[in-house]
Design a protein around this motif. Structure first.
Motif, short mmCIF file in Angstrom:
data_model
loop_
_atom_site.label_atom_id
_atom_site.label_comp_id
_atom_site.label_asym_id
_atom_site.label_seq_id
_atom_site.Cartn_x
_atom_site.Cartn_y
_atom_site.Cartn_z
N ARG A 287 0.86 -1.21 0.00
CA ARG A 287 0.00 0.00 0.00
C ARG A 287 0.89 1.24 0.00
O ARG A 287 1.98 1.23 0.57
CB ARG A 287 -0.90 -0.01 1.23
CG ARG A 287 -1.96 -1.09 1.17
CD ARG A 287 -2.58 -1.34 2.52
NE ARG A 287 -3.12 -0.12 3.11
CZ ARG A 287 -3.60 -0.04 4.35
NH1 ARG A 287 -3.56 -1.14 5.12
NH2 ARG A 287 -4.09 1.10 4.82
N PRO A 288 0.45 2.32 -0.65
CA PRO A 288 1.27 3.55 -0.70
C PRO A 288 1.62 4.04 0.71
O PRO A 288 0.79 4.03 1.62
CB PRO A 288 0.35 4.55 -1.43
CG PRO A 288 -0.58 3.69 -2.22
CD PRO A 288 -0.81 2.46 -1.40
N GLY A 289 2.87 4.39 0.86
CA GLY A 289 3.33 4.93 2.13
C GLY A 289 3.69 3.88 3.17
O GLY A 289 4.14 4.22 4.26
N ARG A 290 3.49 2.61 2.85
CA ARG A 290 3.81 1.53 3.80
C ARG A 290 5.03 0.77 3.29
O ARG A 290 4.91 -0.30 2.70
CB ARG A 290 2.61 0.58 3.95
CG ARG A 290 1.32 1.25 4.38
CD ARG A 290 1.40 1.78 5.81
NE ARG A 290 1.64 0.71 6.76
CZ ARG A 290 0.66 -0.03 7.31
NH1 ARG A 290 -0.60 0.21 7.00
NH2 ARG A 290 0.95 -0.98 8.16
N ASN A 291 6.23 1.34 3.48
CA ASN A 291 7.44 0.75 2.92
C ASN A 291 8.48 0.39 3.98
O ASN A 291 9.64 0.15 3.67
CB ASN A 291 8.09 1.72 1.92
CG ASN A 291 7.20 1.97 0.71
OD1 ASN A 291 6.56 1.05 0.23
ND2 ASN A 291 7.17 3.21 0.25
N GLY A 292 8.08 0.37 5.25
CA GLY A 292 9.03 0.06 6.31
C GLY A 292 9.29 -1.43 6.43
O GLY A 292 8.67 -2.26 5.75
N VAL A 293 10.19 -1.80 7.33
CA VAL A 293 10.56 -3.20 7.53
C VAL A 293 9.35 -4.03 7.92
O VAL A 293 9.06 -5.08 7.32
CB VAL A 293 11.66 -3.31 8.60
CG1 VAL A 293 11.87 -4.77 9.00
CG2 VAL A 293 12.96 -2.71 8.10
N PHE A 294 8.58 -3.55 8.91
CA PHE A 294 7.45 -4.36 9.38
C PHE A 294 6.28 -4.33 8.39
O PHE A 294 5.50 -5.29 8.34
CB PHE A 294 7.00 -3.87 10.76
CG PHE A 294 8.00 -4.17 11.84
CD1 PHE A 294 8.17 -5.47 12.30
CD2 PHE A 294 8.79 -3.17 12.36
CE1 PHE A 294 9.11 -5.77 13.26
CE2 PHE A 294 9.74 -3.45 13.33
CZ PHE A 294 9.91 -4.77 13.80
N ASP A 295 6.18 -3.26 7.62
CA ASP A 295 5.14 -3.25 6.57
C ASP A 295 5.42 -4.34 5.54
O ASP A 295 4.52 -5.10 5.15
CB ASP A 295 5.11 -1.88 5.89
CG ASP A 295 4.76 -0.76 6.85
OD1 ASP A 295 3.93 -1.01 7.74
OD2 ASP A 295 5.35 0.33 6.71
N LEU A 296 6.66 -4.39 5.08
CA LEU A 296 7.02 -5.43 4.12
C LEU A 296 6.90 -6.82 4.73
O LEU A 296 6.45 -7.77 4.08
CB LEU A 296 8.46 -5.20 3.63
CG LEU A 296 8.66 -4.01 2.69
CD1 LEU A 296 10.15 -3.67 2.57
CD2 LEU A 296 8.10 -4.32 1.32
N ALA A 297 7.28 -6.94 6.00
CA ALA A 297 7.19 -8.24 6.68
C ALA A 297 5.74 -8.69 6.79
O ALA A 297 5.44 -9.88 6.64
CB ALA A 297 7.84 -8.15 8.05
N ASP A 298 4.82 -7.74 7.06
CA ASP A 298 3.40 -8.10 7.16
C ASP A 298 2.89 -8.69 5.85
O ASP A 298 2.20 -9.72 5.83
CB ASP A 298 2.57 -6.87 7.53
CG ASP A 298 2.81 -6.43 8.96
OD1 ASP A 298 3.30 -7.27 9.76
OD2 ASP A 298 2.53 -5.26 9.28
N VAL A 299 3.22 -8.04 4.75
CA VAL A 299 2.74 -8.50 3.45
C VAL A 299 3.36 -9.85 3.09
O VAL A 299 2.66 -10.78 2.63
CB VAL A 299 3.06 -7.46 2.35
CG1 VAL A 299 2.64 -7.98 0.98
CG2 VAL A 299 2.37 -6.14 2.66
N PHE A 300 4.66 -9.99 3.33
CA PHE A 300 5.35 -11.25 3.00
C PHE A 300 4.82 -12.39 3.86
O PHE A 300 4.55 -13.50 3.38
CB PHE A 300 6.85 -11.08 3.19
CG PHE A 300 7.69 -12.18 2.58
CD1 PHE A 300 7.14 -13.17 1.77
CD2 PHE A 300 9.07 -12.23 2.80
CE1 PHE A 300 7.91 -14.17 1.21
CE2 PHE A 300 9.85 -13.22 2.25
CZ PHE A 300 9.26 -14.20 1.46
#
Length: 851
Positions: free
Chosen positions: A72-85
């Motif tokens: 999602r736009p603006g969600r590029n942090g470590v935990f943001d990426l970890a949530d999606v993965f």
């Protein structure tokens, strides 16, 4: 090239265990991972692949964003990426994470992987260099959950042979294969690049369906980029250190430390660019690894740097030879010797081969220069003796034989010179007749040598034609050459399969033997022929270790031939193939032991000759074809290998060909070869005609060590399953334990081919019970019966598991339904003629590479 490694990784992943694959740059880590991915994707596994790149390791999130995650736009942090993965990994189905070159993955991507691994039990397969010092971030990712470790070792000779054939479309000959192995140090990437660029540069040409060298070198400018990539991570000091070592060549460690700091040498060794081993003087010596790096520096146009370096190291080279002591032999250390041999497999064949090449070349050059300065018989003998084991320079050898002054020559030197000239005549294709004439000319000119000449003629005639039917005949008269007469007698008794008489003939230390390695060879192989396999192995392996330490190629080849037979007889195929591979890596030896070299090529090709690998690409294709079908020792004649490699699927045809071959061997007096051929054929495809010949040979030679095997074979051939059950029930381990397992499997496959379902089931049950009583990790050698009715890859996979797993378990393991498993088993039973799951399992148990 990596079927067994791929299968092991698949087995670990199926159990939810991650795998760390380590190896040198170019060792095949990425190829293994790609093969794993391809296999898993076929079964519906979702693979999430991350690749580290040297140019991207400084770019944040570059590796993890390669997955194409939907953010999602603006969600590029470590935990943001970890949530999606993590959400992707939680979806239904099986998942696998792969991190190729994890040491090159950027820190931010590592942080994401660490967070994901904390939330998911999805296994991770990662690759990295074997000597890499992992960072805390890399270890945080790797050390989550269960993990297996897999080391990719350098390829050995036979694997190099197969890889060249795959890359160039045809196999290379022995010399080219050995040279490529030596230069690449068994590194798969370098093997491929050297082979490809050499063919591009016409340094390798295709003649007679084999790639052959046209020059003494394989270095070419097309290799430069490959070497630059390999050396890219070196510091300036390490690069200069390698340049110095390229100028010095193989050198002692204490000498290197005078011009290169100990820290730099340690770094190079840790990173795999420096190989260290003990030399024959008891010191430590070092050389660049892979050796092609030395060619890179020597071919570089850096004359100014080279001049400065040469000035820096001037006067450094010196030697201080030390005397080494002899190791005493024992008969109770086979386990230790086999353990040492397995440890040796992790070493570098190419480095050992290069040390032996350098030693042989320096010795040959010095002795030739000495002979050129003074062409006496003594100087000629010193030079020619090197050619008995080390590679022979035909032109120099012929010249030495023709130009040497024999006036006032010592009788022993004159005899050695003449025998060498005779053997050289055989080696150059003039034939045994020309060799005999050379020997008889010596007897005519020097009557005092009549006895020795008669013995030498007897030896040549027996080794290249036929053995006299009666033993003990030798020309009368005194023998001034100690041991000559006894050595010939012992060798002929070995040919005739009279091991006790052979050992008795060569009793004594033989310090004054003209042919130093013949006495221990007869003694060691006679022990094997008598059924004392373990004693023979201990003797041969200790002899080989001493020969390697002394850089004695003659001793290495002769001892390895004995040891290879013992290891193959015990079913130790991996150890045997490594041992023979280390011999092949040295290239074709001198003209006296080249027949043993060819014999080992055929022995090494036996396992491939019985399965689906095309015999045309077998390592045995490198053996010379212009030899007779029969020979004085097993493997020297090509008949047995040709019989097995080109055998018909029909047992009756095999029986007829095998019987004819064994009878021809007996007619020539080569009883030992006939016995080994009959024994192998009986175990592979037991039939009455060959078994009767085997029984007759052993009975007439008074050898009783194989009586249990003969009794079991007779019960199998006669179809007396009740007697077979009793014999197997009361059987206790002896030297033939592996052969009996092979015999039972061979009988089972024969009955399946012949359509005798009752006998097949009985043999399947007997074979299974025997395997339970005497479990072995060794692969059973047996004919692949599927040449005419091939199973699919999936049918073979299912059949291999059918012997000890249910349909549901097989389905879970392979990612297919139980009904699909049942269909595969039904198809396999129909194609093979097997009547039960157990029979099917026994039939295909050796069709896949050992795991």
């Amino acid at each position: 090239m990596f079927d067994s490694e791929v299968q092991r990784i698949l087995d670990f992943v199926a159990r939810g265990i991650g795998v760390r694959v380590v190896g040198a740059p170019g060792s095949g880590k990425t190829a293994v991972v790609n093969s794993v991915i391809a296999n898993l994707e076929k079964t519906g596994v979702s693979v999430h692949f991350i690749s580290g790149m040297r140019t991207h390791r400084g770019i944040p999130y570059s590796a993890i964003k390669g997955l194409g995650l939907d953010l999602r736009p603006g969600r590029n942090g470590v935990f943001d990426l970890a949530d999606v993965f993590a959400a992707q990994l939680a979806k239904p189905g099986k998942h696998l994470m792969v991190a190729d070159d994890i040491h090159l993955v950027d820190n931010e991507s590592l942080a994401v992987l660490e967070a994901v691994r904390r939330r998911s039990d999805c296994p991770l397969v990662a690759t990295a260099p074997e000597t890499w010092a992992f960072s805390k971030g890399q270890l945080a990712v790797l050390n989550q959950g269960r993990e297996a470790h897999m080391q990719l070792d350098p390829l050995h000779y036979e694997q190099v042979h197969m890889l060249i054939a795959q890359v160039l479309g045809a196999p290379a000959d022995a010399e080219a294969t050995a040279r490529i192995l030596t230069k690449s140090a068994g590194n798969p990437r370098l093997i491929v690049r050297i082979a490809e660029t050499a063919s591009m540069s016409d340094l390798l040409v295709l003649r007679d369906k084999q790639w052959r060298m046209t020059s003494h070198t394989l270095w070419n400018e097309h290799l430069r980029g490959t070497l630059e990539a390999l050396l890219a991570e070196l510091t300036a000091e390490e690069f200069t250190a390698l340049h110095i070592m390229a100028i010095l060549g193989t050198a002692r460690i204490d000498i290197l430390q005078k011009v290169i700091s100990a820290e730099i040498l340690e770094n190079l060794e840790r990173r795999g660019f420096l190989s260290v081993m003990n030399d024959h003087h008891g010191g430590a010596i070092a050389a660049i690894s892979p050796p092609v790096i030395a060619d890179y520096f020597r071919g570089a146009k850096m004359l100014r740097d080279r001049h400065l370096l040469r000035s820096k190291i001037a006067g450094i080279l010196e030697t201080a030879p030390q005397v080494t002591g002899e190791n005493s032999s024992t008969t109770d250390c086979l386990t230790q010797l086999l353990a040492e041999l397995r440890l040796e497999k992790g070493d570098d064949d190419a480095v050992t081969a290069r040390h032996i090449h350098d030693h042989n070349a320096a010795r040959e050059r010095a002795r030739f220069e000495r002979w050129e300065g003074n062409k006496t018989a003594a100087n000629a003998v010193a030079l020619l003796r090197t050619y008995w084991g080390a590679p022979v320079n035909i032109q120099r050898a012929v010249r030495v034989c023709a130009e040497t002054t024999t006036a006032d020559a010592d009788p022993s030197d004159l005899l050695f010179l003449t025998i060498t000239e005779a053997m050289l005549a055989i080696h150059t294709g003039q034939g045994p007749g020309a060799a005999v004439e050379i020997l008889r000319s010596l007897s005519a000119a020097h009557p005092e040598h009549e006895t020795e000449v008669a013995n030498a003629v007897l030896f040549l005639s027996a080794s290249h034609g036929r053995v006299q039917p009666t033993g003990g005949h030798h020309p009368e008269g005194s023998d001034p050459q100690p041991g000559m007469r006894n050595l010939v007698s012992g060798l002929l008794e070995l040919y005739r399969l009279r091991p006790e008489a052979a050992v008795k003939a060569v009793e004594g230390d033989g310090d004054e033997d003209a042919f130093t390695h013949l006495r221990p060879f007869i003694r060691g192989f006679a022990m094997f022929a008598a059924g004392r396999v373990d004693e023979s192995l201990v003797f041969a392996l200790e002899w080989r270790a001493e020969a390697r330490k002394n850089l004695d190629q003659f001793g290495i080849v002769t001892s390895s031939y004995i040891a290879a037979h013992g290891l193959l007889y015990r079913g130790n195929f991996e150890e045997a193939e490594y041992l023979m591979s280390s011999v092949f890596a040295m290239g074709r030896p001198g003209f006296v032991v080249d027949s043993l070299y060819d014999a080992m090529l055929r022995l090494a090709g036996l396992r491939h000759a019985t399965n689906v690998v095309s015999p045309a690409f077998s390592i045995a294709a490198q053996a010379r074809e212009d030899v007779h079908d029969i020979g004085p020792l097993p493997g020297i004649g090509k008949g047995a290998y040709e019989l097995i490699a080109h055998s018909s699927a029909q047992p009756a045809t095999f029986d007829r060909k095998a019987t004819k071959l064994v009878k021809r061997q007996l007619k020539s007096g080569y009883v030992l070869e006939a016995m080994m051929t009959a024994l192998l054929c009986t175990c592979l495809c037991p039939g009455r005609p060959v078994l009767e010949l085997l029984q007759k040979i052993l009975r007439e030679c008074g050898i009783a060590v194989h009586d249990k095997l003969l009794a079991i074979a007779a019960a199998v051939v006669e179809g007396d399953h009740q007697l077979l059950g009793l014999l197997l029930k009361h059987y206790e381990p002896d030297p033939d334990t592996y052969q009996i397992g092979m015999l039972l499997r061979g009988a089972l496959k024969r009955h399946v081919i012949e359509g005798d379902s009752v006998a097949a089931d009985a043999l399947a049950q007997a074979s299974s019970m025997f395997a339970v009583r005497f479990p072995s990790a060794n692969e059973q050698l047996s004919f692949n019966t599927f040449r005419t009715t091939p199973l699919t890859e999936r049918e073979i996979e299912v059949a291999v598991l059918a012997g000890h797993r249910s349909n549901v378990e097989i389905g879970e393991h392979l990612g297919i339904s139980a009904r699909t498993v049942e269909n595969h088993i039904s198809n396999a039973l129909r194609k093979t003629g097997a009547t039960s799951r157990n029979s099917l399992f026994m039939l295909v148990g050796n069709s896949l590479p050992p795991r």
